[in-house]
Design a protein around this motif. Structure first.
Motif, PDB file in Angstrom:
ATOM      1  N   UNK A 141      33.948  -0.744  32.864  1.00  0.00           N
ATOM      2  CA  UNK A 141      34.900   0.364  32.779  1.00  0.00           C
ATOM      3  C   UNK A 141      34.302   1.649  32.219  1.00  0.00           C
ATOM      4  N   UNK A 142      33.061   1.602  31.705  1.00  0.00           N
ATOM      5  CA  UNK A 142      32.466   2.804  31.118  1.00  0.00           C
ATOM      6  C   UNK A 142      30.964   2.754  31.320  1.00  0.00           C
ATOM      7  N   UNK A 143      30.326   3.911  31.216  1.00  0.00           N
ATOM      8  CA  UNK A 143      28.879   3.992  31.447  1.00  0.00           C
ATOM      9  C   UNK A 143      28.108   3.595  30.199  1.00  0.00           C
ATOM     10  N   UNK A 144      27.027   2.837  30.402  1.00  0.00           N
ATOM     11  CA  UNK A 144      26.121   2.504  29.306  1.00  0.00           C
ATOM     12  C   UNK A 144      25.198   3.701  29.038  1.00  0.00           C
ATOM     13  N   UNK A 145      24.645   3.793  27.834  1.00  0.00           N
ATOM     14  CA  UNK A 145      23.716   4.896  27.544  1.00  0.00           C
ATOM     15  C   UNK A 145      22.440   4.758  28.361  1.00  0.00           C
ATOM     16  N   UNK A 146      21.961   5.850  28.904  1.00  0.00           N
ATOM     17  CA  UNK A 146      20.742   5.834  29.706  1.00  0.00           C
ATOM     18  C   UNK A 146      19.549   5.449  28.838  1.00  0.00           C
ATOM     19  N   UNK A 147      18.700   4.605  29.410  1.00  0.00           N
ATOM     20  CA  UNK A 147      17.482   4.241  28.731  1.00  0.00           C
ATOM     21  C   UNK A 147      17.656   3.276  27.572  1.00  0.00           C
ATOM     22  N   UNK A 148      18.870   2.805  27.348  1.00  0.00           N
ATOM     23  CA  UNK A 148      19.108   1.891  26.240  1.00  0.00           C
ATOM     24  C   UNK A 148      18.815   0.453  26.609  1.00  0.00           C
ATOM     25  N   UNK A 149      19.112  -0.451  25.694  1.00  0.00           N
ATOM     26  CA  UNK A 149      18.911  -1.882  25.890  1.00  0.00           C
ATOM     27  C   UNK A 149      20.256  -2.574  25.805  1.00  0.00           C
ATOM     28  N   UNK A 150      20.672  -3.244  26.882  1.00  0.00           N
ATOM     29  CA  UNK A 150      21.946  -3.946  26.864  1.00  0.00           C
ATOM     30  C   UNK A 150      21.919  -5.074  25.842  1.00  0.00           C
ATOM     31  N   UNK A 151      20.767  -5.761  25.712  1.00  0.00           N
ATOM     32  CA  UNK A 151      20.653  -6.826  24.712  1.00  0.00           C
ATOM     33  C   UNK A 151      20.911  -6.263  23.318  1.00  0.00           C
ATOM     34  N   UNK A 152      20.285  -5.142  22.991  1.00  0.00           N
ATOM     35  CA  UNK A 152      20.478  -4.545  21.664  1.00  0.00           C
ATOM     36  C   UNK A 152      21.925  -4.128  21.456  1.00  0.00           C
ATOM     37  N   UNK A 153      22.537  -3.561  22.490  1.00  0.00           N
ATOM     38  CA  UNK A 153      23.933  -3.132  22.375  1.00  0.00           C
ATOM     39  C   UNK A 153      24.848  -4.315  22.112  1.00  0.00           C
ATOM     40  N   UNK A 154      24.645  -5.386  22.887  1.00  0.00           N
ATOM     41  CA  UNK A 154      25.514  -6.556  22.788  1.00  0.00           C
ATOM     42  C   UNK A 154      25.326  -7.283  21.458  1.00  0.00           C
ATOM     43  N   UNK A 155      24.072  -7.427  21.040  1.00  0.00           N
ATOM     44  CA  UNK A 155      23.800  -8.177  19.807  1.00  0.00           C
ATOM     45  C   UNK A 155      24.136  -7.375  18.549  1.00  0.00           C
ATOM     46  N   UNK A 156      24.388  -6.082  18.714  1.00  0.00           N
ATOM     47  CA  UNK A 156      24.675  -5.248  17.554  1.00  0.00           C
ATOM     48  C   UNK A 156      26.129  -4.866  17.401  1.00  0.00           C
ATOM     49  N   UNK A 157      27.025  -5.567  18.087  1.00  0.00           N
ATOM     50  CA  UNK A 157      28.438  -5.211  18.001  1.00  0.00           C
ATOM     51  C   UNK A 157      29.283  -6.467  17.792  1.00  0.00           C
TER      52      UNK A 157
END
Length: 254
Positions: A163-179
Motif C-alpha cells: 500500500x505504500x512505497x519503500x525507501x529507495x536504496x534501503x534494506x527490506x530485511x533491516x526495515x522488517x527486523x527493526x519494527x
C-alpha cells in the motif's frame, strides 16, 4: 540475435555467478514474460514452515526475515540499445537507482544474461514455451495500487504491490527486523504469485505470501474488458474480492 518475442513464456534460473567467484544455484527464480509486460519471483531455498499460517495476521517473527529476503518485481521488458532492460514498475524490495539491464544470447538452448551495469552472468531455462493463449494486464485499484497479471498458456503470474512505497536504496530485511510485528506484516504485504490454470481454476503454486499457495485466483474480466476482479483474503483471513481497473492490456492477436 535475441528479440523480445523470443522470451515469451516461463523461465527458471539455474545459476547466477559474479566475477569474485560467488554463485547461487539454490534460490528459486521464475520469470514469466508476456508480449512486453512481465513478472518475476525469487525465493531463498531455506523457507521456514508456514503450515499454521492462513493469513497475513498469522505471520510470526520467525517468518519475517525469510520473507524479507525474497525478491520479485513486475513491469515492462524491452530492448535498450544492444541490451535489454526489465523496467520495474513495482518491486518487492526497496527500489535501486541501478537499472536492471543485461545482454542476452542463446547457448545450447540456455538463455545467457550478462549484466550491463553490474557484472554477473545468469543462466535461464524455458520451462513453459511460447504458447497460446497469452496476455498481460497492468492494473490499478481505486487507491492507485499497482497490479499485474500475465498468462502464457496455462501458466500465470499475479503481482500486487504493497500500500505504500519503500525507501529507495534501503534494506527490506533491516526495515522488517527493526519494527513491531504489526508494522512488519504491513511491510511484507506484497503479493507475487506463480501458478497454473487447472480445469478452469487458477491455482497458486508459489507466492511471496506463502499462505496464498493452493488458493484459486479466480480472475473475472468485465464484459467490456476494462476491469478484473480477483479473489483475495483480508489480513484476518476473510474471503474478499479485489477489483482492478485495466490500464494496459496486451493480448495475443492470433
Amino acid at each position: 540475435m535475441v528479440e523480445v518475442k523470443d522470451t515469451i513464456g516461463l523461465w527458471e534460473r539455474s545459476l547466477i555467478a559474479w566475477p569474485d567467484g560467488r554463485k547461487d544455484t539454490t534460490t528459486f527464480v521464475a520469470w514469466l514474460q508476456g508480449p512486453s509486460l512481465f513478472a518475476d519471483l525469487r525465493q531463498p531455498h531455506d523457507a521456514p514452515s508456514f503450515n499454521d499460517v492462513a493469513c497475513l495476521d498469522d505471520l510470526q517473527p520467525d517468518h519475517f526475515k525469510w520473507l524479507a529476503r525474497q525478491e520479485g518485481f513486475a513491469g515492462r521488458f524491452g530492448s535498450d540499445g544492444d541490451a535489454f532492460e526489465w523496467r520495474r514498475m513495482m518491486d518487492y524490495q526497496c527500489a535501486s537507482d541501478t537499472a536492471d539491464a543485461g545482454y542476452l544470447s542463446f547457448s545450447d538452448g540456455v538463455l545467457v544474461e550478462r549484466g550491463r551495469d553490474i557484472p554477473y552472468i545468469e543462466h535461464w531455462h524455458q520451462t513453459s514455451p511460447r504458447t497460446r493463449p497469452h496476455f498481460a494486464a497492468r492494473m490499478q485499484d481505486q487507491k492507485g495500487l499497482e497490479g499485474f497479471l500475465v498468462q502464457v498458456g496455462d501458466v500465470f503470474m499475479y503481482a500486487r504491490n504493497r500500500a505504500f512505497a519503500l525507501p529507495r536504496g534501503g534494506s527490506l530485511v533491516d526495515l522488517v527486523m527493526g519494527c513491531s510485528p504489526e508494522e512488519a506484516r504491513t511491510l511484507l504485504d506484497c503479493e507475487i504469485s506463480l501458478g497454473r490454470v487447472r480445469d478452469g481454476a487458477w491455482l497458486i503454486d508459489r507466492s511471496s505470501l506463502p499462505f496464498r499457495v493452493k488458493a484459486d485466483l479466480a480472475p473475472s474480466f468485465s464484459i467490456d474488458s476494462e476491469s478484473i476482479a480477483i479473489a483475495d483474503i483480508t489480513e484476518a483471513g476473510k474471503a474478499t474480492v479485489r477489483n482492478w481497473k485495466i490500464v494496459d492490456l496486451e493480448v495475443d492477436a492470433q
